[in-house]
Design a protein around this motif. Structure first.
Motif, PDB file in Angstrom:
ATOM      1  N   VAL A 241      37.381  34.926  47.401  1.00 24.79           N
ATOM      2  CA  VAL A 241      38.874  36.143  47.066  1.00 24.79           C
ATOM      3  C   VAL A 241      38.681  35.155  45.225  1.00 24.79           C
ATOM      4  N   LEU A 242      39.312  36.615  44.251  1.00 25.37           N
ATOM      5  CA  LEU A 242      38.715  36.635  43.091  1.00 25.37           C
ATOM      6  C   LEU A 242      40.190  36.015  42.328  1.00 25.37           C
ATOM      7  N   ASN A 243      41.282  34.820  41.962  1.00 31.02           N
ATOM      8  CA  ASN A 243      41.934  34.730  41.408  1.00 31.02           C
ATOM      9  C   ASN A 243      42.790  34.725  40.272  1.00 31.02           C
ATOM     10  N   VAL A 244      42.672  36.191  39.871  1.00 33.83           N
ATOM     11  CA  VAL A 244      42.222  37.110  38.865  1.00 33.83           C
ATOM     12  C   VAL A 244      43.492  36.440  37.366  1.00 33.83           C
ATOM     13  N   LEU A 245      44.621  35.458  38.375  1.00 36.68           N
ATOM     14  CA  LEU A 245      45.829  34.690  37.430  1.00 36.68           C
ATOM     15  C   LEU A 245      45.526  33.295  36.808  1.00 36.68           C
ATOM     16  N   SER A 246      44.632  32.866  37.791  1.00 31.28           N
ATOM     17  CA  SER A 246      43.631  31.331  37.048  1.00 31.28           C
ATOM     18  C   SER A 246      42.321  31.401  37.317  1.00 31.28           C
ATOM     19  N   ASN A 247      42.129  32.610  36.816  1.00 34.43           N
ATOM     20  CA  ASN A 247      39.804  32.754  35.464  1.00 34.43           C
ATOM     21  C   ASN A 247      39.186  31.762  37.194  1.00 34.43           C
ATOM     22  N   ASP A 248      39.927  31.775  37.994  1.00 36.99           N
ATOM     23  CA  ASP A 248      38.194  31.403  39.442  1.00 36.99           C
ATOM     24  C   ASP A 248      38.801  31.716  40.437  1.00 36.99           C
TER      25      ASP A 248
ATOM     26  N   PRO B 287      35.544  27.893  39.149  1.00 34.32           N
ATOM     27  CA  PRO B 287      35.599  28.674  37.601  1.00 34.32           C
ATOM     28  C   PRO B 287      35.248  29.908  37.669  1.00 34.32           C
ATOM     29  N   VAL B 288      35.508  30.801  37.545  1.00 33.81           N
ATOM     30  CA  VAL B 288      35.449  32.159  37.039  1.00 33.81           C
ATOM     31  C   VAL B 288      35.679  32.229  35.951  1.00 33.81           C
ATOM     32  N   PRO B 289      35.506  32.337  34.923  1.00 37.35           N
ATOM     33  CA  PRO B 289      35.806  32.248  33.346  1.00 37.35           C
ATOM     34  C   PRO B 289      35.837  34.530  33.191  1.00 37.35           C
ATOM     35  N   SER B 290      34.906  34.776  33.759  1.00 40.40           N
ATOM     36  CA  SER B 290      35.310  36.127  33.478  1.00 40.40           C
ATOM     37  C   SER B 290      36.259  36.883  34.028  1.00 40.40           C
ATOM     38  N   SER B 291      36.963  36.562  34.839  1.00 36.65           N
ATOM     39  CA  SER B 291      37.711  37.104  35.987  1.00 36.65           C
ATOM     40  C   SER B 291      37.007  37.956  36.558  1.00 36.65           C
TER      41      SER B 291
ATOM     42  N   ALA C 152      31.129  38.239  39.604  1.00 38.31           N
ATOM     43  CA  ALA C 152      32.113  38.478  39.012  1.00 38.31           C
ATOM     44  C   ALA C 152      32.086  39.333  38.595  1.00 38.31           C
ATOM     45  N   TRP C 153      32.861  40.863  38.288  1.00 34.96           N
ATOM     46  CA  TRP C 153      32.797  41.739  37.301  1.00 34.96           C
ATOM     47  C   TRP C 153      33.844  42.776  36.779  1.00 34.96           C
ATOM     48  N   THR C 154      33.473  43.075  35.865  1.00 35.54           N
ATOM     49  CA  THR C 154      34.952  44.327  35.784  1.00 35.54           C
ATOM     50  C   THR C 154      34.337  45.788  35.909  1.00 35.54           C
ATOM     51  N   ASN C 155      34.686  46.283  36.433  1.00 35.81           N
ATOM     52  CA  ASN C 155      34.201  47.663  36.663  1.00 35.81           C
ATOM     53  C   ASN C 155      35.168  48.548  35.951  1.00 35.81           C
ATOM     54  N   ALA C 156      34.897  48.986  34.360  1.00 30.57           N
ATOM     55  CA  ALA C 156      36.100  49.643  33.202  1.00 30.57           C
ATOM     56  C   ALA C 156      35.893  50.544  34.272  1.00 30.57           C
TER      57      ALA C 156
ATOM     58  N   ASP D 191      31.207  40.513  29.956  1.00 29.34           N
ATOM     59  CA  ASP D 191      31.079  39.345  30.451  1.00 29.34           C
ATOM     60  C   ASP D 191      31.465  38.707  32.369  1.00 29.34           C
ATOM     61  N   ILE D 192      30.079  37.829  32.551  1.00 31.72           N
ATOM     62  CA  ILE D 192      30.538  37.883  34.137  1.00 31.72           C
ATOM     63  C   ILE D 192      30.389  36.736  34.831  1.00 31.72           C
ATOM     64  N   THR D 193      30.675  36.382  35.669  1.00 34.88           N
ATOM     65  CA  THR D 193      30.224  35.113  36.451  1.00 34.88           C
ATOM     66  C   THR D 193      29.213  35.704  37.395  1.00 34.88           C
ATOM     67  N   VAL D 194      28.477  34.711  37.524  1.00 38.32           N
ATOM     68  CA  VAL D 194      27.331  34.926  38.318  1.00 38.32           C
ATOM     69  C   VAL D 194      27.449  33.083  38.870  1.00 38.32           C
TER      70      VAL D 194
END
Length: 198
Positions: A79-86, A103-107, A122-126, A140-143
């Motif tokens: 689960v991606l925690n969007v408010l704690s970047n982890d 840690p997931v710096p990219s959210s 973890a990545w962002t689809n615009a 920015d992505i996080t592997v």
């Protein structure tokens, strides 16, 4: 008398039911469990698909996006925690449930998970962002390496506005399709995951 009083209670007008809108997100299923994140409470519900028993586990701040992780013996969700970047890696086994934070710096707003369950991105689809900033590239992505006992994350930068992230058949490479091409990530590089070509 008592009977008359009870009749009066039974005849009382009960207000209509109100539908309460929940802040739970979309569910995902693994072998035995269904997982649902609640960004408001900071918890993830996991439901036994056989007994329908519901349990809750704490995640990070704003758990929002859940992905199933393939595993040969356990039920695993991320689960991606969007408010704690982890991210919280949840593993249900015969011994119980464990939760590990990475840690997931990219959210981001989504996951891509390799078929072997070792890698997650973890990545962002615009396209899923309401009114995105026109200069924001979401590059920015996080592997995440989900190897049990050796979990770690690596922050990388790919091309402008990725629209898809997928893996090759051997889960050795990840490919981010972006507006300006394809970014190739070598997951098994000697120094850890790295972008080898844009």
């Amino acid at each position: 008398d008592l009977y008359a009083g009870l009749v009066g209670v039974a005849d009382a007008v009960v207000p209509p039911e109100k539908e309460v809108e929940s802040s739970y997100g979309a569910p995902v299923a693994t072998g035995k469990y269904v997982w649902v994140a609640n960004p408001s409470s900071g918890r993830v519900a996991y439901i036994d698909a056989v007994t329908l028993e519901i349990k809750l586990v704490d995640a990070g701040h704003g758990p929002t996006y859940v992905a199933p992780v393939p595993d040969a013996k356990d039920d695993v969700a991320l689960v991606l925690n969007v408010l704690s970047n982890d991210a919280t890696l949840l593993r249900a086994s015969a011994a119980g449930l464990t939760a590990l934070t990475v840690p997931v710096p990219s959210s981001g707003n989504g996951w891509s998970v390799s078929a072997n369950g070792r890698w997650a991105v973890a990545w962002t689809n615009a396209r899923l962002v309401k009114s995105p900033d026109p200069v924001e590239g979401y590059q920015d992505i996080t592997v995440l390496d989900l190897t049990s006992g050796a979990e770690k994350s690596t922050a990388l930068t790919v091309g402008y506005r990725p629209s898809s992230v997928s893996f090759d058949a051997k889960s050795g490479r990840a490919f981010a399709v972006t507006e300006d091409g394809v970014s190739v990530v070598a997951l098994d590089a000697a120094g850890g995951p790295a972008v080898i070509k844009n």
